[in-house]
Write a protein that holds these residues in place. Structure first.
Motif, mmCIF file in Angstrom:
data_model
loop_
_atom_site.group_PDB
_atom_site.id
_atom_site.type_symbol
_atom_site.label_atom_id
_atom_site.label_comp_id
_atom_site.label_asym_id
_atom_site.label_seq_id
_atom_site.Cartn_x
_atom_site.Cartn_y
_atom_site.Cartn_z
ATOM 1 N N ALA A 192 -68.730 -28.232 25.017
ATOM 2 C CA ALA A 192 -67.582 -27.470 24.535
ATOM 3 C C ALA A 192 -67.691 -27.289 23.025
ATOM 4 N N THR A 193 -67.234 -26.149 22.535
ATOM 5 C CA THR A 193 -67.277 -25.869 21.096
ATOM 6 C C THR A 193 -65.872 -25.701 20.527
ATOM 7 N N TYR A 194 -64.915 -26.361 21.158
ATOM 8 C CA TYR A 194 -63.544 -26.435 20.670
ATOM 9 C C TYR A 194 -63.070 -27.867 20.862
ATOM 10 N N GLU B 45 -67.875 -21.355 18.533
ATOM 11 C CA GLU B 45 -68.917 -20.507 19.100
ATOM 12 C C GLU B 45 -68.377 -19.117 19.412
ATOM 13 N N ALA B 46 -67.143 -19.032 19.830
ATOM 14 C CA ALA B 46 -66.538 -17.730 20.094
ATOM 15 C C ALA B 46 -66.494 -16.901 18.818
ATOM 16 N N HIS B 47 -66.054 -17.505 17.742
ATOM 17 C CA HIS B 47 -65.971 -16.771 16.481
ATOM 18 C C HIS B 47 -67.355 -16.293 16.033
ATOM 19 N N ARG B 48 -68.378 -17.109 16.271
ATOM 20 C CA ARG B 48 -69.735 -16.714 15.893
ATOM 21 C C ARG B 48 -70.221 -15.549 16.746
ATOM 22 N N LEU B 49 -69.980 -15.621 18.045
ATOM 23 C CA LEU B 49 -70.468 -14.584 18.958
ATOM 24 C C LEU B 49 -69.735 -13.262 18.769
ATOM 25 N N PHE B 50 -68.460 -13.325 18.433
ATOM 26 C CA PHE B 50 -67.692 -12.093 18.274
ATOM 27 C C PHE B 50 -68.176 -11.256 17.093
ATOM 28 N N GLU B 51 -68.981 -11.846 16.243
ATOM 29 C CA GLU B 51 -69.537 -11.098 15.110
ATOM 30 C C GLU B 51 -70.781 -10.307 15.488
ATOM 31 N N LYS B 52 -71.310 -10.521 16.692
ATOM 32 C CA LYS B 52 -72.492 -9.794 17.140
ATOM 33 C C LYS B 52 -72.091 -8.391 17.606
ATOM 34 N N PRO B 53 -72.728 -7.356 17.097
ATOM 35 C CA PRO B 53 -72.313 -5.980 17.431
ATOM 36 C C PRO B 53 -72.313 -5.665 18.915
ATOM 37 N N TRP B 54 -73.261 -6.196 19.684
ATOM 38 C CA TRP B 54 -73.318 -5.851 21.101
ATOM 39 C C TRP B 54 -72.263 -6.592 21.913
ATOM 40 N N VAL B 55 -71.741 -7.699 21.387
ATOM 41 C CA VAL B 55 -70.736 -8.480 22.109
ATOM 42 C C VAL B 55 -69.336 -7.888 21.921
ATOM 43 N N THR B 56 -69.029 -7.462 20.718
ATOM 44 C CA THR B 56 -67.676 -7.034 20.359
ATOM 45 C C THR B 56 -67.060 -6.016 21.318
ATOM 46 N N PRO B 57 -67.766 -4.970 21.748
ATOM 47 C CA PRO B 57 -67.131 -3.982 22.636
ATOM 48 C C PRO B 57 -66.615 -4.559 23.946
ATOM 49 N N HIS B 58 -67.173 -5.673 24.383
ATOM 50 C CA HIS B 58 -66.752 -6.267 25.660
ATOM 51 C C HIS B 58 -65.465 -7.082 25.523
ATOM 52 N N PHE B 59 -64.996 -7.270 24.290
ATOM 53 C CA PHE B 59 -63.826 -8.109 24.072
ATOM 54 C C PHE B 59 -62.668 -7.341 23.428
ATOM 55 N N VAL B 60 -62.665 -6.034 23.567
ATOM 56 C CA VAL B 60 -61.562 -5.242 23.019
ATOM 57 C C VAL B 60 -60.446 -5.114 24.054
ATOM 58 N N SER B 61 -59.241 -4.784 23.593
ATOM 59 C CA SER B 61 -58.107 -4.577 24.490
ATOM 60 C C SER B 61 -57.377 -3.307 24.081
ATOM 61 N N MET B 62 -56.383 -2.931 24.881
ATOM 62 C CA MET B 62 -55.585 -1.754 24.545
ATOM 63 C C MET B 62 -54.575 -2.035 23.441
ATOM 64 N N LEU B 63 -54.186 -3.289 23.297
ATOM 65 C CA LEU B 63 -53.151 -3.650 22.331
ATOM 66 C C LEU B 63 -53.782 -4.381 21.158
ATOM 67 N N ASP B 64 -54.502 -3.660 20.323
ATOM 68 C CA ASP B 64 -55.189 -4.310 19.216
ATOM 69 C C ASP B 64 -54.220 -4.869 18.179
ATOM 70 N N TYR B 65 -52.965 -4.445 18.225
ATOM 71 C CA TYR B 65 -51.962 -5.002 17.312
ATOM 72 C C TYR B 65 -51.413 -6.342 17.816
ATOM 73 N N HIS B 66 -51.781 -6.707 19.031
ATOM 74 C CA HIS B 66 -51.311 -7.971 19.628
ATOM 75 C C HIS B 66 -52.522 -8.664 20.260
ATOM 76 N N PRO B 67 -53.425 -9.215 19.450
ATOM 77 C CA PRO B 67 -54.693 -9.716 19.975
ATOM 78 C C PRO B 67 -54.607 -11.030 20.737
ATOM 79 N N VAL B 68 -53.583 -11.835 20.468
ATOM 80 C CA VAL B 68 -53.497 -13.162 21.067
ATOM 81 C C VAL B 68 -52.090 -13.381 21.615
ATOM 82 N N ALA B 69 -52.009 -13.802 22.882
ATOM 83 C CA ALA B 69 -50.710 -14.082 23.490
ATOM 84 C C ALA B 69 -50.222 -15.462 23.094
#
Length: 270
Positions: free
Chosen positions: A46-48, A212-236
Motif C-alpha cells: 500500500a502507498t497510503y 503513488e496515485a499522485h505520481r501516476l496522475f502526472e503521466k500524460p497517458w494516465v490522466t485521460p482515464h481519470f477525468v470526470s464530468m464534474l471537474d469542479y467537484h473532484p473529490v466526494a
C-alpha cells in the motif's frame, strides 16, 4: 426519533474514512453499531497510511458521543471465524441484525504484467473474498431474525469501468457487482435488499493521501482515464457516500435492490 431506531448495523472497515462516517451517521439515527477493522498494516504494498488501533478507538468514541451503542473489534474480514463470532456476540448483545455495509477494502497500483502475485491476490482476497465472508457471516443472522433488511456493498467506479494501473482493484470491484447481483436475487424473497455503491474519489486517506496515485496522475497517458464530468467537484466527502448508504438502507429505498448506485461525478460515463 431516528429513522433507524432499534436497528442494528454491521459495518466493516470502521476505523476511519467512509466506514467511520457510516457508523456515526447510523448511530445518530438511532442504530446500534457492530463493526470491525484490522486497524493496522494489512498489505506491505500500500502507498497510503494504514488505519490504526487509535483510529478504531476514536470511532468508538465518536459513536458513543452521539449516543450510540457500539460493539467494535480489531479483526480481519478474511477471517471468517472471527466475523461469525462477532455476529454471534452482536446478536446476543443487541438481539438482532438488520443491515450490513461491506465497506472494507484496499488498493494497490501497477501494470497487469508488473503486479506482484501478492499485489493481485491480496487485493482480491480482501476486497472480494472478504466481502463474501462478511455476507456468509451475517446473512444467517438476518434470516434468523426474519426482519428483512438490507446489505450495501461498497464497490467503486472501478467496478463499472476498468481503470489503468489498478488491475487487481478493478477485478475485485467488478467481482463485487456480481456478488451483489447474485445476493440480491437470492435474498429478495426474504425481504432483504442488496445494492452496490460506486464512489469515485473520496476524501479519505486512501482517496487523497496515496503517494503513488499522485505520481501516476502526472503521466500524460494516465490522466485521460481519470477525468470526470464534474471537474469542479473532484473529490466526494464521506457524507456524500453515507447519504447513499443510509438511503439504500432506509424504507425510502424499499423498492430498490440489485442497483448500482453511482456517486462518481459522472466518471463512469466518460
Amino acid at each position: 426519533m431516528g429513522q433507524f431506531d432499534g436497528k442494528v448495523v454491521y459495518i466493516t472497515g470502521i476505523a476511519r474514512g467512509q466506514g467511520r462516517n457510516h457508523a456515526v451517521r447510523f448511530a445518530r439515527e438511532g442504530a446500534a453499531i457492530v463493526g470491525l477493522d484490522i486497524a493496522g498494516p494489512i498489505i506491505d504494498h500500500a502507498t497510503y497510511p494504514p488505519a490504526t488501533a487509535d483510529d478504531l478507538e476514536e470511532t468508538i468514541r465518536l459513536v458513543e458521543g452521539v449516543g450510540g451503542k457500539i460493539l467494535a473489534r480489531q479483526g480481519d474480514t478474511r477471517d471468517l471465524a472471527f466475523q461469525q463470532q462477532l455476529v454471534a456476540d452482536a446478536v446476543e448483545q443487541f438481539g438482532r441484525l438488520d443491515h450490513v455495509v461491506a465497506n472494507a477494502g484496499v488498493l494497490t497500483w501497477g501494470k497487469v504484467w508488473e503486479l506482484t502475485e501478492e499485489q493481485f491476490t491480496d487485493v482480491v482476497d480482501i476486497n472480494l473474498v472478504g466481502a463474501w465472508k462478511t455476507l456468509k457471516a451475517t446473512v444467517p443472522a438476518m434470516l434468523d431474525a426474519g426482519n428483512g433488511g438490507s446489505i450495501t456493498i461498497i464497490s467503486s467506479v472501478a467496478g463499472l469501468k476498468a481503470m489503468p494501473m489498478q488491475a487487481s482493484y478493478t477485478a475485485s470491484k467488478h467481482g463485487l457487482v456480481g456478488l451483489t447481483q447474485t445476493a440480491a436475487k437470492e435474498l429478495g424473497h426474504y425481504r432483504i435488499r442488496v445494492n452496490s455503491v460506486h464512489p469515485y474519489a473520496v476524501d479519505t486517506p486512501m482517496g487523497v493521501a496515496d503517494t503513488e496515485a499522485h505520481r501516476l496522475f502526472e503521466k500524460p497517458w494516465v490522466t485521460p482515464h481519470f477525468v470526470s464530468m464534474l471537474d469542479y467537484h473532484p473529490v466526494a466527502s464521506c457524507d456524500e457516500i453515507s447519504d447513499a448508504v443510509l438511503y439504500l438502507s432506509s424504507d425510502s429505498a424499499k423498492g430498490i435492490t440489485g442497483a448500482e448506485f453511482q456517486i462518481d461525478m459522472g466518471h463512469s460515463k466518460v
